[in-house]
Design a protein around this motif. Sequence first.
Motif, PDB file in Angstrom:
ATOM      1  N   ASP A 101       0.892  -1.167   0.000  1.00 54.86           N
ATOM      2  CA  ASP A 101       0.000   0.000   0.000  1.00 54.86           C
ATOM      3  C   ASP A 101       0.932   1.219   0.000  1.00 54.86           C
ATOM      4  O   ASP A 101       2.058   1.142  -0.504  1.00 54.86           O
ATOM      5  N   ARG A 146       1.115  -7.662 -11.601  1.00 60.08           N
ATOM      6  CA  ARG A 146       0.596  -7.180 -10.317  1.00 60.08           C
ATOM      7  C   ARG A 146       0.990  -5.731 -10.078  1.00 60.08           C
ATOM      8  O   ARG A 146       0.194  -4.935  -9.570  1.00 60.08           O
ATOM      9  N   TYR A 166       1.421  10.771  -7.357  1.00 65.61           N
ATOM     10  CA  TYR A 166       2.185  10.212  -8.476  1.00 65.61           C
ATOM     11  C   TYR A 166       3.041   9.063  -7.958  1.00 65.61           C
ATOM     12  O   TYR A 166       4.250   9.020  -8.128  1.00 65.61           O
ATOM     13  N   LYS A 169       2.835   4.584  -6.937  1.00 61.90           N
ATOM     14  CA  LYS A 169       2.701   3.334  -7.695  1.00 61.90           C
ATOM     15  C   LYS A 169       1.412   3.350  -8.512  1.00 61.90           C
ATOM     16  O   LYS A 169       1.400   2.961  -9.664  1.00 61.90           O
ATOM     17  N   VAL A 170       0.323   3.815  -7.895  1.00 59.67           N
ATOM     18  CA  VAL A 170      -0.972   3.778  -8.588  1.00 59.67           C
ATOM     19  C   VAL A 170      -1.122   4.971  -9.538  1.00 59.67           C
ATOM     20  O   VAL A 170      -1.370   4.802 -10.734  1.00 59.67           O
ATOM     21  N   ASP A 177       2.500  15.100  -6.425  1.00 57.58           N
ATOM     22  CA  ASP A 177       2.852  14.197  -5.326  1.00 57.58           C
ATOM     23  C   ASP A 177       2.831  15.048  -4.067  1.00 57.58           C
ATOM     24  O   ASP A 177       2.383  16.200  -4.095  1.00 57.58           O
ATOM     25  N   ALA A 193      -7.414   6.232  -4.948  1.00 62.23           N
ATOM     26  CA  ALA A 193      -7.055   6.153  -3.521  1.00 62.23           C
ATOM     27  C   ALA A 193      -8.224   5.561  -2.751  1.00 62.23           C
ATOM     28  O   ALA A 193      -9.353   5.541  -3.238  1.00 62.23           O
TER      29      ALA A 193
END
Length: 426
Positions: free
Chosen positions: A156, A196, A229, A231-232, A252, A326
Amino acid sequence: MGNETPEDKGHAALDSAWETALAQLDEAAELMGLAPGVHEILRAPKRSLSVSVPFRLDDGSTKVCQGYRVHHNVTRGPAKGGIRYHQSVDLDEVKALAMWMTWKSAIAGIPFGGAKGGVAVDPKVLSRGELERMTRRYASEILPLIGPERDIPAPDMNTNEEIMAWIMDTYSINQGYSVPGVVTGKPVAIGGSKGRGGATSRGVMYMIFSTLKALGKGIDEVSVAIQGYGKVGGFAAQLLHDAGCRVVAVSDVEGGLYRERGLDPEAINRHKREAGAVAGFPGAEPISNSDLLEVDCDVLVPAAIEGVITVKNADKVKAEIVCEAANGPVTFEADKILGERGIFVVPDILANAGGVTVSYFEWVQDIQAYFWSEEEVNDRLRQIMERSFHEVYSLASEKELTMRQAAHWIGVGRVAEAHLTRGLFP
Ligand code: NAD
């Protein structure tokens, strides 16, 4: 907080993630006429573990952090949910994230329950060695809860595949043999799944495309603003740009960028690798994180933290579609304002389910010791995301619900059905 309903509290500001999660459940329970006993069971996490995590710093001194692992519900299968490292992590936040995982797995039709974990720490101030020692100690402290048939952690915020490898190794050393299925989101070299890493972002993209199609809009030239900005958000920007969307703003934690003509995520990635943040990227206008949420765009993708769209700024959101990458970015009351304004919100428990879906694929591959191609992973992911979208969209249309209400109706309904089918022990 206890068992108070939002009504008991006179609908005071429901700004914390846990208050938001409870209010969403209560609303769904009322809409669907959920049996009161099941509703009460679902309001409380099944078990919450708080652990003290002492570890050695490089200078020889000892630091102690607080860690958590919460199982919200395991009626449909093993507990599943990520581990977050962030200074603001507390038990209430982890409880909320665990509850959302329960609904998310149920909506995607995946046989998992909901869990979440976290350590209250700013990992950016730790060296790699300190981070590894802290991770291994935290993993040791939550060993009584985790295991491939019980509870399977994943990455996460501020955790990644290297941290998953350390957790897998710590668990395996304690067992005396390798147990790849104890975590997902680990490197492919030790049983991770192809696809993944980008699964949550890819799922978000499929959700945006399904939404545009349902609303009769095309993909080309759709403008998108993305907060977070990481991983997702970072990979979602890349995928959406590659698919022909115009990514007009990104940010970010340090701040954001705006360019009406569109930003090139590959160039931003290069800049971020050198500068450590998106801020300072040449040729774009600097904007704050709050400005980003109010940017003129078709699709807003919050991909950072909870509670960023509140009663204070919900009336300033200009996007037609908000796709929640999120968890919990919109508070309960802010969601009502967005709904009243006709903004189409794809809720977190539907929009970001790509991660848990490919985590499920990874777990299945580990158990069978038989691995799939990336095309197979992405194709099965697309099928599940599209099916989930259509189930939620159809229910929302049929019952005149928001997408969030419909998603909760389906998720809560499936978990309630499992409870009622199994019966109450003893
Ligand atoms: P990450 O740590 O890789 O990235 C987080 C990003 O958010 C970073 O760019 C960071 O700078 C930014 N950020 C942090 N605090 C911020 C703030 N106050 N304002 C603006 N930006 C801020 O984390 P991630 O894995 O990309 O997760 C992002 C969100 O997506 C979280 O809510 C997480 O729960 C959710 N999510 C993640 C996954 C997954 O597979 N990683 C799956 C489902 C949901």
